[in-house]
Scaffold this motif. Structure first.
Motif, PDB file in Angstrom:
ATOM      1  N   ARG A 130       0.837  -1.212   0.000  1.00 24.17           N
ATOM      2  CA  ARG A 130       0.000   0.000   0.000  1.00 24.17           C
ATOM      3  C   ARG A 130       0.864   1.251   0.000  1.00 24.17           C
ATOM      4  N   ARG A 131       1.959   1.246   0.767  1.00 26.58           N
ATOM      5  CA  ARG A 131       2.859   2.408   0.786  1.00 26.58           C
ATOM      6  C   ARG A 131       3.423   2.656  -0.610  1.00 26.58           C
ATOM      7  N   MET A 132       3.846   1.579  -1.269  1.00 25.94           N
ATOM      8  CA  MET A 132       4.418   1.739  -2.609  1.00 25.94           C
ATOM      9  C   MET A 132       3.370   2.241  -3.602  1.00 25.94           C
ATOM     10  N   LEU A 133       2.154   1.725  -3.503  1.00 22.36           N
ATOM     11  CA  LEU A 133       1.086   2.194  -4.388  1.00 22.36           C
ATOM     12  C   LEU A 133       0.754   3.655  -4.127  1.00 22.36           C
ATOM     13  N   ASP A 134       1.057   4.104  -2.918  1.00 26.68           N
ATOM     14  CA  ASP A 134       0.808   5.498  -2.539  1.00 26.68           C
ATOM     15  C   ASP A 134       1.950   6.411  -2.965  1.00 26.68           C
ATOM     16  N   GLY A 135       2.957   5.827  -3.626  1.00 26.75           N
ATOM     17  CA  GLY A 135       4.059   6.639  -4.144  1.00 26.75           C
ATOM     18  C   GLY A 135       5.303   6.659  -3.289  1.00 26.75           C
ATOM     19  N   SER A 157      13.750 -14.037   2.219  1.00 26.12           N
ATOM     20  CA  SER A 157      12.960 -13.597   1.065  1.00 26.12           C
ATOM     21  C   SER A 157      11.510 -13.259   1.379  1.00 26.12           C
ATOM     22  N   SER A 158      11.063 -13.523   2.611  1.00 20.48           N
ATOM     23  CA  SER A 158       9.635 -13.413   2.922  1.00 20.48           C
ATOM     24  C   SER A 158       9.035 -12.063   2.546  1.00 20.48           C
ATOM     25  N   HIS A 159       9.744 -10.978   2.858  1.00 20.28           N
ATOM     26  CA  HIS A 159       9.153  -9.653   2.656  1.00 20.28           C
ATOM     27  C   HIS A 159       9.330  -9.120   1.234  1.00 20.28           C
ATOM     28  N   PHE A 160      10.105  -9.836   0.409  1.00 20.96           N
ATOM     29  CA  PHE A 160      10.133  -9.474  -1.007  1.00 20.96           C
ATOM     30  C   PHE A 160       8.766  -9.725  -1.641  1.00 20.96           C
ATOM     31  N   ALA A 161       7.955 -10.536  -0.969  1.00 17.68           N
ATOM     32  CA  ALA A 161       6.608 -10.815  -1.462  1.00 17.68           C
ATOM     33  C   ALA A 161       5.723  -9.573  -1.433  1.00 17.68           C
ATOM     34  N   ALA A 162       6.171  -8.487  -0.809  1.00 19.39           N
ATOM     35  CA  ALA A 162       5.411  -7.237  -0.863  1.00 19.39           C
ATOM     36  C   ALA A 162       5.250  -6.773  -2.309  1.00 19.39           C
ATOM     37  N   ALA A 163       6.275  -7.037  -3.130  1.00 16.26           N
ATOM     38  CA  ALA A 163       6.177  -6.688  -4.554  1.00 16.26           C
ATOM     39  C   ALA A 163       5.092  -7.510  -5.234  1.00 16.26           C
ATOM     40  N   ARG A 164       5.000  -8.804  -4.891  1.00 12.63           N
ATOM     41  CA  ARG A 164       3.955  -9.657  -5.443  1.00 12.63           C
ATOM     42  C   ARG A 164       2.575  -9.151  -5.029  1.00 12.63           C
ATOM     43  N   ASP A 165       2.442  -8.750  -3.749  1.00  8.73           N
ATOM     44  CA  ASP A 165       1.155  -8.254  -3.267  1.00  8.73           C
ATOM     45  C   ASP A 165       0.739  -6.989  -4.004  1.00  8.73           C
ATOM     46  N   LEU A 166       1.726  -6.139  -4.307  1.00  7.62           N
ATOM     47  CA  LEU A 166       1.416  -4.918  -5.057  1.00  7.62           C
ATOM     48  C   LEU A 166       0.876  -5.273  -6.439  1.00  7.62           C
ATOM     49  N   ILE A 173      -0.185  -2.558 -13.268  1.00  6.40           N
ATOM     50  CA  ILE A 173       1.269  -2.482 -13.094  1.00  6.40           C
ATOM     51  C   ILE A 173       1.870  -3.839 -13.429  1.00  6.40           C
ATOM     52  N   ASP A 174       2.877  -3.837 -14.312  1.00  2.28           N
ATOM     53  CA  ASP A 174       3.457  -5.094 -14.786  1.00  2.28           C
ATOM     54  C   ASP A 174       4.619  -5.582 -13.920  1.00  2.28           C
ATOM     55  N   SER A 175       5.321  -4.658 -13.257  1.00  2.00           N
ATOM     56  CA  SER A 175       6.487  -5.066 -12.485  1.00  2.00           C
ATOM     57  C   SER A 175       6.815  -4.037 -11.412  1.00  2.00           C
ATOM     58  N   VAL A 176       7.583  -4.476 -10.442  1.00  2.00           N
ATOM     59  CA  VAL A 176       8.079  -3.610  -9.372  1.00  2.00           C
ATOM     60  C   VAL A 176       9.604  -3.594  -9.449  1.00  2.00           C
ATOM     61  N   ALA A 177      10.192  -2.420  -9.301  1.00  2.00           N
ATOM     62  CA  ALA A 177      11.645  -2.305  -9.304  1.00  2.00           C
ATOM     63  C   ALA A 177      12.176  -2.639  -7.908  1.00  2.00           C
ATOM     64  N   VAL A 178      13.019  -3.660  -7.823  1.00  2.00           N
ATOM     65  CA  VAL A 178      13.678  -4.018  -6.562  1.00  2.00           C
ATOM     66  C   VAL A 178      15.114  -3.514  -6.651  1.00  2.00           C
ATOM     67  N   GLN A 179      15.424  -2.478  -5.883  1.00  2.00           N
ATOM     68  CA  GLN A 179      16.741  -1.836  -6.002  1.00  2.00           C
ATOM     69  C   GLN A 179      17.657  -2.218  -4.843  1.00  2.00           C
ATOM     70  N   PRO A 180      18.778  -2.880  -5.125  1.00  2.00           N
ATOM     71  CA  PRO A 180      19.741  -3.203  -4.070  1.00  2.00           C
ATOM     72  C   PRO A 180      20.484  -1.939  -3.625  1.00  2.00           C
TER      73      PRO A 180
END
Length: 276
Positions: A130-135, A157-166, A173-180
């Motif tokens: 939700r935070r990411m969808l809010d910008g 890896s559990s919380h990387f699933a936040a991208a899947r939830d988004l 939205i087709d993808s989420v950018a995961v930035q190291p």
């Protein structure tokens, strides 16, 4: 000089509590788009008073939906990262109950998770989505705890699933950018191990020599529909290790691991040697 800096920190906290906090509460309530900038200003002031110089390499990604993954060394990580841009952090539930710190964490819309209850993970991931969808860019420390700065621990890896939830919540939205993001310090004194008391370490940093903090933003990884979160977590760990090794040692730091070590990081392990 130490007394003067401690006094300035006290004055900063008083001003922030008396002026900035009410304004921040209003900004949060009204969902003003610039509500993240007050904590940014606060963190920039605090890092300067602590004599922590923050340097960036690379840049935060331009993607509107972005999940950051960083190695975790110290409580200073949070101040340094938030001094660069407004970020939503994932923190353990106990932080929300810490005097003053917990209050500030809530002001910057931190997401809390109970690390002793795996059932709390889905709710935390949904809140990050939700935070990411809010910008807002969301940041997690996949190691789950702080280390000595010499070793990367296993990236959970559990919380990387936040991208899947988004992606589930937003069909457009087709993808989420995961930035190291690789973090390193010029001095081992910056490292704060999780079992150590916080206030004595803050005092040690205040009394010690100035510290340089390097934030290295890597090229974002693409988390698309059907992406395996475990593979993304492993790739993020490899990229962070490579960035830290390529940057070389800062003055006073230890020698980085050789580049040949990077190949071994592609395989799962409990501890990843990369050190400064």
């Amino acid at each position: 000089m130490l007394f003067f800096r401690v006094l300035l920190i006290g004055v900063t906290l008083i001003v922030f509590l008396g002026v900035a906090v009410p304004l921040q509460w209003i900004a949060l309530y009204l969902r003003w788009p610039w509500r993240g900038m007050i904590p940014v200003a606060f963190c920039r002031i605090l890092t300067r008073l602590l004599r922590v110089s923050v340097y960036t390499q690379g840049a935060p990604g331009p993607a509107p939906t972005r999940l950051l993954a960083a190695n975790h060394i110290s409580w200073i990580d949070i101040l340094a990262l938030y001094s660069v841009e407004p970020i939503c952090f994932l923190a353990k539930r106990e932080v929300g109950g810490w005097p003053l710190i917990g209050f500030f964490a809530k002001l910057q819309e931190t997401v809390f998770v109970d690390r002793n209850r795996r059932r709390s993970i889905p709710a935390a991931n949904a809140a990050m989505a939700r935070r990411m969808l809010d910008g807002r860019a969301a940041l997690l420390f996949p190691e789950g705890t702080t280390g000595d700065g010499l070793l990367l621990r296993k990236f959970h890896s559990s919380h990387f699933a936040a991208a899947r939830d988004l992606l589930i919540a937003a069909s457009g939205i087709d993808s989420v950018a995961v930035q190291p993001v690789a973090i390193s310090y010029s001095s081992p004194a910056a490292a704060w191990l999780g079992e150590d008391s916080l206030l004595p370490h803050v005092w040690a940093v205040l009394k010690g020599e100035p510290i340089r903090c390097d934030l290295m933003f890597g090229e974002p990884l693409r988390y698309g529909r059907g992406t395996n979160r475990k593979i993304i977590a492993r790739e993020a760990a490899v990229k962070i290790a490579a960035m830290r090794a390529a940057a070389g040692p800062a003055e006073g730091a230890l020698t980085p691991a050789p580049s040949a070590e990077m190949e071994r990081l592609a395989a799962p392990s409990s501890i990843v040697p990369v050190a400064l």
